[in-house]
Design an enzyme around this catalytic site. Structure first.
Site, PDB file in Angstrom:
ATOM      1  CE  LYS A 139      48.842  31.342 -57.209  1.00 20.75           C
ATOM      2  NZ  LYS A 139      48.535  30.315 -58.194  1.00 20.75           N
ATOM      3  CE  LYS A 189      38.485  35.431 -54.968  1.00 21.91           C
ATOM      4  NZ  LYS A 189      38.788  35.669 -56.240  1.00 21.91           N
ATOM      5  NE  ARG A 221      21.486  26.334 -50.547  1.00 22.38           N
ATOM      6  CZ  ARG A 221      20.591  27.182 -50.053  1.00 22.38           C
ATOM      7  NH1 ARG A 221      19.363  27.167 -50.465  1.00 22.38           N
ATOM      8  NH2 ARG A 221      20.940  28.062 -49.149  1.00 22.38           N
ATOM      9  CG  HIS A 269      44.394  36.622 -55.697  1.00 25.98           C
ATOM     10  ND1 HIS A 269      44.102  35.943 -54.548  1.00 25.98           N
ATOM     11  CD2 HIS A 269      43.537  36.132 -56.633  1.00 25.98           C
ATOM     12  CE1 HIS A 269      43.116  35.083 -54.771  1.00 25.98           C
ATOM     13  NE2 HIS A 269      42.751  35.174 -56.030  1.00 25.98           N
ATOM     14  CG  ASP A 271      37.876  37.408 -59.601  1.00 22.03           C
ATOM     15  OD1 ASP A 271      37.419  36.661 -58.710  1.00 22.03           O
ATOM     16  OD2 ASP A 271      38.458  36.982 -60.625  1.00 22.03           O
TER      17      ASP A 271
HETATM   18  C1  BG6 Z   1      40.627  33.359 -58.319  1.00 15.83           C
HETATM   19  C2  BG6 Z   1      39.777  34.249 -59.189  1.00 15.83           C
HETATM   20  O1  BG6 Z   1      40.656  33.819 -57.000  1.00 15.83           O
HETATM   21  O2  BG6 Z   1      41.954  33.326 -58.827  1.00 15.83           O
HETATM   22  C3  BG6 Z   1      39.792  33.759 -60.623  1.00 15.83           C
HETATM   23  O3  BG6 Z   1      38.454  34.248 -58.693  1.00 15.83           O
HETATM   24  C4  BG6 Z   1      41.213  33.622 -61.121  1.00 15.83           C
HETATM   25  O4  BG6 Z   1      39.045  34.643 -61.472  1.00 15.83           O
HETATM   26  C5  BG6 Z   1      42.046  32.805 -60.153  1.00 15.83           C
HETATM   27  O5  BG6 Z   1      41.166  32.982 -62.384  1.00 15.83           O
HETATM   28  C6  BG6 Z   1      43.503  32.813 -60.529  1.00 15.83           C
HETATM   29  O6  BG6 Z   1      44.200  31.908 -59.718  1.00 15.83           O
HETATM   30  P1  BG6 Z   1      45.535  31.215 -60.236  1.00 15.83           P
HETATM   31  O7  BG6 Z   1      46.044  30.458 -59.046  1.00 15.83           O
HETATM   32  O8  BG6 Z   1      45.152  30.324 -61.375  1.00 15.83           O
HETATM   33  O9  BG6 Z   1      46.433  32.319 -60.679  1.00 15.83           O
END
Ligand code: BG6
Length: 481
Positions: A178, A144, A49, A236, A231
């Site tokens: 990963k 997400k 933006r 995840h 989150d």
């Molecule tokens: C993100 C979350 O999707 O994943 C974050 O929004 C989190 O809050 C992060 O810290 C963790 O990812 P990783 O790969 O560092 O474990």
């Protein structure tokens, strides 16, 4: 390594001067570029933006990592393919600059990466459609969280699916990119040893932990509306759970894998008012010390003193199907915990008949799959301590350390996922029905928890309040940390 060709592309990143783009997406593309994998013509258009070109490219220089001697040359070649496009608002008129750049190469595939809040997805989609920028070969990548509940995620999906078919939509969950997570599929489905014992008859419980030592950093505004459940768990942790618990797919074909994940999500037992307090804990960090550093409470971090948002969740989940009925699956995640680490622990049952009644350890094995900070698989088994004095035992580990066993660099999750998008491989991306099933289960928590579970405060730098949901005799496997 074989390098499959990719087709020439225009990659348009909305949120192009945001943190995710600068810290993750562009550095990942750079790594693929210097590895020779972006072996086609391409342009990267970062849409913002209000962007300042100088600051943007300076930031990029500091986030992109390379051998110092090579960086100068590689970096400037790579940078030449990036343009920063300013679009103050998503209207057909303001998309004309974008349109002219894209239409310089009308045959290239168009990939639209939405790295913006999902509330903006609809208007961007509509502006792209009005500008005739979407065709049958276009792809869309969505970050997400997709909505904040089942209903809002449906609404977003309805808009997106007026512009893109399901096979053009790539819902990204970086945990699936990963290395150790992909290796989980190999461990389970390319080795004879474990799959035979991978069921309720042989496994006592499964634990999945994603523990972070950082707090909410500069993301307080976003995080306070989201919390740890949405989150981290909704995406995840549930994806990890699916890969650990799904049936073997018939092939690696995207839909074969996603069908099996979907069945797991649909078999997750829903919570109710009466079951939630035994199965779920929600917590929030207070002041404490992480490592050597004294840190503030969550409320001080976000400067909002009445927030009840959870920064920690622990859940005892069950999958009601033939393979898993009755096996607890413990999930936990939190911020400002003692250490950053993520792992999956498979705790096997004690052997049926014990001929070593004096053993001070239970006769059982553990498989620990460590995702981070180091990537490792560990099989914990009991062994006799050498020497006289009868059978004295000690648990020892057979360890496969990826860093020691392979010379290859461990790629960042985004590298793999972006290449999969460019090649059109959806295996590691969520299909909408998976998302819907995940929301359905999450809603059985959010509908019931605020009035039935108090917020447990935990001191920063500890492992959080998750012990409350463990069955008697069960411990979190923190001693391997
Ligand atoms: C993100 C979350 O999707 O994943 C974050 O929004 C989190 O809050 C992060 O810290 C963790 O990812 P990783 O790969 O560092 O474990």
């Amino acid at each position: 390594m074989e390098k499959l060709n990719i087709k020439s592309f225009n990659l348009v990143i909305f949120g192009g001067d945001g943190d995710l783009c600068k810290r993750k997406i562009l550095p990942a593309l750079y790594q693929r570029y210097i590895d020779g994998q972006l072996n086609a013509k391409f342009k990267i258009l970062c849409v913002s933006r209000r962007a300042s070109g100088k600051r943007f490219f300076d930031d990029l220089n500091s986030f992109i990592i390379d051998d110092e001697n090579k960086k100068k040359e590689n970096f400037s070649k790579f940078i030449n393919s990036i343009s920063l496009v300013q679009i103050p608002e998503p209207t057909k008129e303001s998309y004309s600059a974008l349109r002219s750049i894209i239409n310089e190469n009308p045959d290239w595939q168009k990939v639209f990466y939405f790295s913006v809040p999902s509330s903006a997805y609809g208007e961007i989609c509509n502006a792209l459609k009005a500008s005739e920028l979407i065709d049958k070969k276009s792809k869309i990548v969505l970050e997400k969280p997709l909505g904040f509940d089942l209903n809002s995620s449906k609404q977003i999906n309805d808009i997106i699916s007026t512009c893109f078919n399901e096979d053009q939509i790539f819902r990204i969950d970086h945990y699936l990119g990963k290395e150790t997570v992909q290796n989980l599929m190999v461990l389970r489905f390319a080795n004879h040893l474990f799959e035979k014992a991978w069921n309720k008859e042989n496994i006592e419980n499964i634990q999945i932990t994603v523990s972070e030592s950082l707090g909410v950093e500069s993301r307080g505004g976003y995080y306070d509306k989201t919390g740890a459940l949405l989150d981290m768990v909704q995406n995840h942790l549930l994806q990890l759970l699916c890969l650990v618990c799904m049936e073997p797919p018939a092939s690696l074909n995207a839909n074969a894998v996603r069908n099996e994940k979907l069945k797991v999500l649909q078999a997750l037992r829903l919570f109710s008012k009466s079951t939630i307090s035994e199965h779920v804990v929600r917590g929030q960090y207070t002041r404490g010390t992480v490592g050597e550093t004294k840190v503030n409470s969550y409320l001080e971090d976000i400067e909002k003193y009445n927030s009840e948002t959870e920064t920690y969740v622990a859940i005892k989940a069950f999958i009601d199907n033939w393979r898993w009925k009755g096996t607890p699956i413990y999930l936990r995640t939190g911020k400002r915990m003692k250490k950053r680490y993520s792992d999956i622990v498979i705790n096997f049952k004690e052997i049926a008949h014990n001929i070593f009644p004096d053993s001070q350890y239970p006769l059982q094995n553990k498989l620990v799959i460590r995702l981070q900070p180091e990537e490792r698989i560990e099989l914990v088994q009991l062994s006799k301590i050498p020497g006289p004095g009868g059978y004295r035992f000690k648990p020892i580990s057979l360890k496969l350390d990826f860093v020691d066993s392979f010379d290859e660099r461990m790629p960042d999750a985004y590298e793999r996922l972006l290449i999969d998008v460019l090649r059109g491989n959806q295996t590691l991306f969520m299909r909408y029905d998976e998302l819907e099933a995940a929301w359905n289960w999450i809603e059985s928590i959010t509908d019931n928890w605020k009035e039935n579970i108090p917020l447990s405060l935990y001191e920063s730098g500890t492992w959080g309040p998750g012990d409350q949901i463990l069955d008697e005799g069960v411990q979190w496997q923190t001693k391997y940390i």
